[in-house]
Design a protein around this motif. Structure first.
Motif, PDB file in Angstrom:
ATOM      1  N   ARG A   1       0.849  -1.194   0.000  1.00 21.90           N
ATOM      2  CA  ARG A   1       0.000   0.000   0.000  1.00 21.90           C
ATOM      3  C   ARG A   1       0.883   1.241   0.000  1.00 21.90           C
ATOM      4  O   ARG A   1       2.064   1.201   0.358  1.00 21.90           O
ATOM      5  CB  ARG A   1      -0.921   0.017   1.211  1.00 21.90           C
ATOM      6  CG  ARG A   1      -0.195   0.057   2.547  1.00 21.90           C
ATOM      7  CD  ARG A   1      -1.165   0.208   3.695  1.00 21.90           C
ATOM      8  NE  ARG A   1      -0.483   0.325   4.986  1.00 21.90           N
ATOM      9  CZ  ARG A   1      -1.093   0.681   6.115  1.00 21.90           C
ATOM     10  NH1 ARG A   1      -2.400   0.937   6.101  1.00 21.90           N
ATOM     11  NH2 ARG A   1      -0.417   0.773   7.240  1.00 21.90           N
TER      12      ARG A   1
ATOM     13  N   LEU B   1       5.733   3.793  -1.314  1.00 18.62           N
ATOM     14  CA  LEU B   1       5.106   2.654  -0.656  1.00 18.62           C
ATOM     15  C   LEU B   1       5.552   2.554   0.798  1.00 18.62           C
ATOM     16  O   LEU B   1       6.656   2.964   1.159  1.00 18.62           O
ATOM     17  CB  LEU B   1       5.496   1.352  -1.356  1.00 18.62           C
ATOM     18  CG  LEU B   1       4.984   1.098  -2.763  1.00 18.62           C
ATOM     19  CD1 LEU B   1       5.628  -0.185  -3.308  1.00 18.62           C
ATOM     20  CD2 LEU B   1       3.468   0.963  -2.784  1.00 18.62           C
TER      21      LEU B   1
ATOM     22  N   ARG C   1      -0.043  -1.895 -10.411  1.00 20.66           N
ATOM     23  CA  ARG C   1      -0.140  -2.756  -9.231  1.00 20.66           C
ATOM     24  C   ARG C   1       1.257  -3.262  -8.910  1.00 20.66           C
ATOM     25  O   ARG C   1       2.071  -3.448  -9.819  1.00 20.66           O
ATOM     26  CB  ARG C   1      -1.088  -3.946  -9.469  1.00 20.66           C
ATOM     27  CG  ARG C   1      -2.579  -3.580  -9.515  1.00 20.66           C
ATOM     28  CD  ARG C   1      -3.408  -4.829  -9.769  1.00 20.66           C
ATOM     29  NE  ARG C   1      -4.809  -4.561  -9.879  1.00 20.66           N
ATOM     30  CZ  ARG C   1      -5.711  -4.738  -8.908  1.00 20.66           C
ATOM     31  NH1 ARG C   1      -5.305  -5.171  -7.725  1.00 20.66           N
ATOM     32  NH2 ARG C   1      -6.987  -4.472  -9.104  1.00 20.66           N
TER      33      ARG C   1
ATOM     34  N   LYS D   1       3.777  -5.915  -6.157  1.00 19.17           N
ATOM     35  CA  LYS D   1       3.863  -6.954  -5.128  1.00 19.17           C
ATOM     36  C   LYS D   1       5.333  -7.162  -4.773  1.00 19.17           C
ATOM     37  O   LYS D   1       6.229  -6.850  -5.570  1.00 19.17           O
ATOM     38  CB  LYS D   1       3.246  -8.268  -5.604  1.00 19.17           C
ATOM     39  CG  LYS D   1       4.070  -9.015  -6.656  1.00 19.17           C
ATOM     40  CD  LYS D   1       3.481 -10.385  -6.951  1.00 19.17           C
ATOM     41  CE  LYS D   1       4.307 -11.148  -7.999  1.00 19.17           C
ATOM     42  NZ  LYS D   1       3.747 -12.496  -8.258  1.00 19.17           N
TER      43      LYS D   1
ATOM     44  N   SER E   1      -1.046  -5.214  -4.911  1.00 17.21           N
ATOM     45  CA  SER E   1      -1.675  -4.021  -4.341  1.00 17.21           C
ATOM     46  C   SER E   1      -2.949  -3.660  -5.094  1.00 17.21           C
ATOM     47  O   SER E   1      -3.226  -4.187  -6.183  1.00 17.21           O
ATOM     48  CB  SER E   1      -0.711  -2.831  -4.406  1.00 17.21           C
ATOM     49  OG  SER E   1      -0.539  -2.423  -5.769  1.00 17.21           O
TER      50      SER E   1
END
Length: 224
Positions: A27, A44, A140, A142, A158
């Protein structure tokens, strides 16, 4: 507590791939901070403790970044040599960056609590590159834990992260036509200037004609 964490990790293990799926969802940094999301970067939260049960000292954690419409097609590399590079993002629609030792994500690891994605503007010749993101996305991300024999654990992807749209400051300036009202005012000013010039010219011509007639009359008086 450590035993419970290990059991949770093993519960998410993909038996076929031997890859643990961690419950953590990446996030954006939760705190308000300047530049948390820009036209080319985002910040992040750095996860802590989540890799400890599986990580060895030689393991590394990577961040996978993919366009939101292509993340489901992303394939985890089996080795560092197969890591998708930043320069391939436009065609591969994904890349991996921010390679760090797994210890940097430990519970007591020092360092900043955040990670800026896209913050390296001078990594053209280096790999892995954390270069500026080329468009607003959305993206996105990860985290992926990799060992010598390949991936060992990964987080969830995400939610979509949308960047701010650029202001076009790097593009060539475009000359726009003036608004309609302004053009009407400019036209009126031009017409008024033309009429004033014509009036002045007409007045000069009339004065010249009058002067000529007056001078001619004087000469006739002297020579008659």
């Amino acid at each position: 507590m450590d035993l419970l964490r290990v059991l949770l990790v093993l519960a998410g293990m993909d038996a076929a791939a031997g890859l643990a799926l961690l419950p953590y969802v990446p996030r954006l940094a939760p705190d308000a901070m300047p530049g948390k999301v820009t036209a080319t970067t985002f910040v992040l939260e750095r996860p802590r403790c989540i890799f400890d049960p599986l990580a060895n000292a030689s393991d590394a954690v990577w961040l996978a970044v993919a366009f939101a419409d292509a993340y489901t097609a992303f394939k985890n590399p089996t080795s560092r040599a197969e890591v998708p590079p930043y320069k391939g993002l436009p065609t591969a629609r994904a890349y991996m960056t921010l390679e760090m030792a797994a210890a940097a994500y430990g519970c007591s690891a020092p360092g900043a609590a955040v990670l800026r994605v896209g913050g390296d503007t001078e990594c053209c010749g280096r790999a892995p590159c954390n270069g500026p993101l080329p468009s607003p996305g959305p993206y996105r991300v990860k985290f992926l834990l990799m060992g010598c024999s390949g991936p060992k654990a990964e987080t969830k992807w995400s939610d979509p992260i949308l960047l701010r749209r650029g202001t076009g400051g790097n593009r060539a300036a475009i000359s726009l036509p003036p608004p309609q009202n302004q053009r009407g005012k400019d036209t009126a000013v031009i017409i008024a200037a033309i009429l004033a010039s014509l009036g002045a010219a007409l007045a000069m011509a009339m004065l010249g004609a009058v002067g000529y007639e007056w001078g001619t009359g004087i000469l006739r008086l002297f020579f008659s």
